[in-house]
Write a protein that holds these residues in place. Structure first.
Motif, PDB file in Angstrom:
ATOM      1  N   THR A 166       0.831  -1.196   0.000  1.00 35.93           N
ATOM      2  CA  THR A 166       0.000   0.000   0.000  1.00 35.93           C
ATOM      3  C   THR A 166       0.872   1.255   0.000  1.00 35.93           C
ATOM      4  O   THR A 166       0.613   2.217  -0.731  1.00 35.93           O
ATOM      5  N   GLN A 174       2.090   6.555  -6.882  1.00 40.99           N
ATOM      6  CA  GLN A 174       1.007   7.419  -7.351  1.00 40.99           C
ATOM      7  C   GLN A 174       1.401   8.897  -7.226  1.00 40.99           C
ATOM      8  O   GLN A 174       1.156   9.693  -8.132  1.00 40.99           O
ATOM      9  N   LYS A 197      -1.036  12.787   3.318  1.00 44.64           N
ATOM     10  CA  LYS A 197      -1.542  11.424   3.512  1.00 44.64           C
ATOM     11  C   LYS A 197      -0.421  10.394   3.360  1.00 44.64           C
ATOM     12  O   LYS A 197      -0.314   9.448   4.136  1.00 44.64           O
ATOM     13  N   VAL A 198       0.418  10.602   2.344  1.00 46.96           N
ATOM     14  CA  VAL A 198       1.542   9.694   2.108  1.00 46.96           C
ATOM     15  C   VAL A 198       2.547   9.809   3.249  1.00 46.96           C
ATOM     16  O   VAL A 198       3.080   8.811   3.731  1.00 46.96           O
ATOM     17  N   LEU A 231      -2.029  15.489  -1.725  1.00 50.15           N
ATOM     18  CA  LEU A 231      -1.848  14.074  -1.406  1.00 50.15           C
ATOM     19  C   LEU A 231      -0.658  13.823  -0.481  1.00 50.15           C
ATOM     20  O   LEU A 231      -0.649  12.846   0.274  1.00 50.15           O
ATOM     21  N   ASN A 242       2.553   1.734  -3.420  1.00 49.95           N
ATOM     22  CA  ASN A 242       1.596   2.231  -4.403  1.00 49.95           C
ATOM     23  C   ASN A 242       1.313   3.719  -4.199  1.00 49.95           C
ATOM     24  O   ASN A 242       1.177   4.468  -5.165  1.00 49.95           O
ATOM     25  N   ALA A 243       1.223   4.151  -2.943  1.00 51.48           N
ATOM     26  CA  ALA A 243       0.958   5.559  -2.647  1.00 51.48           C
ATOM     27  C   ALA A 243       2.125   6.425  -3.107  1.00 51.48           C
ATOM     28  O   ALA A 243       1.928   7.500  -3.702  1.00 51.48           O
TER      29      ALA A 243
END
Length: 84
Positions: free
Chosen positions: A27, A34, A50-51, A47, A30-31
């Motif tokens: 996860t 992204q 959050k990461v 974003l 992937n973050a």
């Protein structure tokens, strides 16, 4: 195969932990992927917290090394700053 009850339990626990860690590591990857793929600076800036939170949690639970989390956060921040 293990013959002792404690060893059997340890095997069950380690397998459960391995799957849990594997899920969260994937996860996280992937973050990060992204965020790196983004081209819009505003979206990336939105974003990033959050990461960053995800990386800090992973480091706290020792799924990844704290220095790795720090290095990733630094590189992501630099990548966002470079965006047009």
């Amino acid at each position: 195969m293990a013959n002792h009850k404690a060893t059997l339990k340890s095997t069950r626990q380690s397998e459960k932990r391995r799957l849990h860690n594997r899920y969260y590591a994937k996860t996280m990857r992937n973050a990060v992927r992204q965020l790196r793929a983004m081209t819009n600076k505003e979206e990336a800036t939105a974003l990033y917290p959050k990461v960053q939170k995800l990386l800090d949690k992973m480091a706290k639970t020792r799924i990844i090394h704290p220095n790795k989390a720090s290095n990733l956060k630094s590189k992501l921040c630099a990548a966002i700053a470079k965006m047009a």
